[in-house]
Motif scaffolding. Sequence first.
Motif, PDB file in Angstrom:
ATOM      1  N   ASP A   1       3.203  -1.998   4.195  1.00 11.59           N
ATOM      2  CA  ASP A   1       2.534  -0.708   4.349  1.00 11.59           C
ATOM      3  C   ASP A   1       3.616   0.365   4.219  1.00 11.59           C
ATOM      4  OD1 ASP A   1       1.015   1.453   5.093  1.00 11.59           O
ATOM      5  OD2 ASP A   1       0.760   0.838   7.185  1.00 11.59           O
ATOM      6  N   LYS A   2       3.631   1.042   3.049  1.00  6.68           N
ATOM      7  CA  LYS A   2       4.652   2.077   2.809  1.00  6.68           C
ATOM      8  C   LYS A   2       4.004   3.430   3.047  1.00  6.68           C
ATOM      9  CE  LYS A   2       6.214   2.955  -1.444  1.00  6.68           C
ATOM     10  NZ  LYS A   2       6.924   2.787  -2.714  1.00  6.68           N
ATOM     11  N   THR A   3       4.431   4.112   4.084  1.00  2.57           N
ATOM     12  CA  THR A   3       3.623   5.209   4.635  1.00  2.57           C
ATOM     13  C   THR A   3       3.900   6.603   4.062  1.00  2.57           C
ATOM     14  OG1 THR A   3       5.222   5.299   6.439  1.00  2.57           O
ATOM     15  CG2 THR A   3       3.208   4.056   6.831  1.00  2.57           C
TER      16      THR A   3
ATOM     17  N   PHE B   1      11.510   2.457  -3.208  1.00  2.00           N
ATOM     18  CA  PHE B   1      10.788   1.644  -4.184  1.00  2.00           C
ATOM     19  C   PHE B   1      11.223   0.200  -4.001  1.00  2.00           C
ATOM     20  CE2 PHE B   1       8.925   0.064  -8.019  1.00  2.00           C
ATOM     21  CZ  PHE B   1       7.748   0.810  -8.065  1.00  2.00           C
ATOM     22  N   ILE B   2      10.240  -0.653  -3.729  1.00  4.89           N
ATOM     23  CA  ILE B   2      10.481  -2.023  -3.299  1.00  4.89           C
ATOM     24  C   ILE B   2      10.237  -2.983  -4.467  1.00  4.89           C
ATOM     25  CG2 ILE B   2       9.832  -3.735  -1.535  1.00  4.89           C
ATOM     26  CD1 ILE B   2      10.539  -1.052  -0.276  1.00  4.89           C
ATOM     27  N   VAL B   3      11.115  -3.949  -4.644  1.00  8.18           N
ATOM     28  CA  VAL B   3      10.920  -4.955  -5.701  1.00  8.18           C
ATOM     29  C   VAL B   3      11.201  -6.354  -5.159  1.00  8.18           C
ATOM     30  CG1 VAL B   3      11.497  -3.366  -7.592  1.00  8.18           C
ATOM     31  CG2 VAL B   3      13.313  -4.760  -6.544  1.00  8.18           C
TER      32      VAL B   3
ATOM     33  N   VAL C   1       0.873  -1.182   0.000  1.00  7.85           N
ATOM     34  CA  VAL C   1       0.000   0.000   0.000  1.00  7.85           C
ATOM     35  C   VAL C   1       0.904   1.224   0.000  1.00  7.85           C
ATOM     36  CG1 VAL C   1      -1.889   1.207   1.146  1.00  7.85           C
ATOM     37  CG2 VAL C   1      -1.649  -1.268   1.433  1.00  7.85           C
ATOM     38  N   ASP C   2       0.705   2.088  -0.987  1.00  7.15           N
ATOM     39  CA  ASP C   2       1.564   3.267  -1.133  1.00  7.15           C
ATOM     40  C   ASP C   2       0.704   4.516  -0.891  1.00  7.15           C
ATOM     41  OD1 ASP C   2       3.587   4.990  -1.840  1.00  7.15           O
ATOM     42  OD2 ASP C   2       3.537   4.549  -3.981  1.00  7.15           O
ATOM     43  N   THR C   3       0.140   5.104  -1.933  1.00  5.14           N
ATOM     44  CA  THR C   3      -0.719   6.285  -1.732  1.00  5.14           C
ATOM     45  C   THR C   3      -2.037   5.907  -1.052  1.00  5.14           C
ATOM     46  OG1 THR C   3      -1.786   6.009  -3.878  1.00  5.14           O
ATOM     47  CG2 THR C   3       0.196   7.401  -3.821  1.00  5.14           C
ATOM     48  N   GLY C   4      -2.459   4.676  -1.245  1.00  2.00           N
ATOM     49  CA  GLY C   4      -3.749   4.233  -0.697  1.00  2.00           C
ATOM     50  C   GLY C   4      -4.885   4.341  -1.709  1.00  2.00           C
ATOM     51  N   LEU C   5      -4.594   4.875  -2.893  1.00  4.13           N
ATOM     52  CA  LEU C   5      -5.651   5.089  -3.899  1.00  4.13           C
ATOM     53  C   LEU C   5      -6.241   3.762  -4.380  1.00  4.13           C
ATOM     54  CD1 LEU C   5      -3.955   7.912  -6.040  1.00  4.13           C
ATOM     55  CD2 LEU C   5      -5.816   8.164  -4.397  1.00  4.13           C
ATOM     56  N   THR C   6      -5.381   2.780  -4.632  1.00  4.79           N
ATOM     57  CA  THR C   6      -5.866   1.492  -5.158  1.00  4.79           C
ATOM     58  C   THR C   6      -6.843   0.849  -4.182  1.00  4.79           C
ATOM     59  OG1 THR C   6      -3.764   1.171  -6.290  1.00  4.79           O
ATOM     60  CG2 THR C   6      -5.138  -0.792  -5.985  1.00  4.79           C
ATOM     61  N   LEU C   7      -6.434   0.754  -2.912  1.00  7.62           N
ATOM     62  CA  LEU C   7      -7.298   0.066  -1.954  1.00  7.62           C
ATOM     63  C   LEU C   7      -8.560   0.860  -1.651  1.00  7.62           C
ATOM     64  CD1 LEU C   7      -4.922  -1.826   0.451  1.00  7.62           C
ATOM     65  CD2 LEU C   7      -6.771  -2.751  -0.928  1.00  7.62           C
TER      66      LEU C   7
END
Length: 195
Positions: A150-152, A172-174, A122-128
Amino acid sequence: MTEEGILNKVETPRPVGVLIGIGSMEKRVLIPRQEIQSKVKDLARRISSDYAGKEPILIGILNGVVFFFAELVMSLSIPSKIDFIRVSSYGSSKASSGTIHLVKDLELPVKGQDLIVVEDIVDTGLTLNYLVRNLKSREPASLKICALIDKTERREQEVAIDYCGFKVQEGFIVGYGLDYAEQYRYLPDIWVLTE
Ligand code: IMP
């Protein structure tokens, strides 16, 4: 979370052929495979206990969730059903376009069912936020969220994560299913890209 095992791409334990063409981006291990596995087992134990006597539908958000989703579902000690949904992604950029589109919908009916939406990060939270609104309109009995990371730092819309694996502030996580422009998904550990 550990900062141990800091490696660069040359030291990644993969066949040389797989490494050719992954670009010049540096990266280091953020969460080793063993730590991921133990966290997934913890999450599965909590979910199994909370849903004892029920049969939730776990909904994976494609594509990044695939490895996490498979390990989580197989670690549950309760019966479950699975389905997948896909929304528009970042494309080849590290920044979200901000507009969410449904690309692939669920196939199971979810009215009156217990749903657990499973997300990789979860990044910006827009998707969820988009998906929770969309799924709630289908009148499930309940809806909870499980996210591996949870990337805040860039959060724009609040997301109530019921089952959270790891909290990271930024980067940025991969790996472990997560990509940067479709690269790195195959890596068994979780890495952070460094410029
Ligand atoms: P959000 O809508 O900004 O919360 O972004 C959620 C989606 O963005 C995730 O499902 C990922 O596909 C993608 N994403 C966000 N941050 C990262 C990251 O650090 N690495 C890989 N994908 C990411």
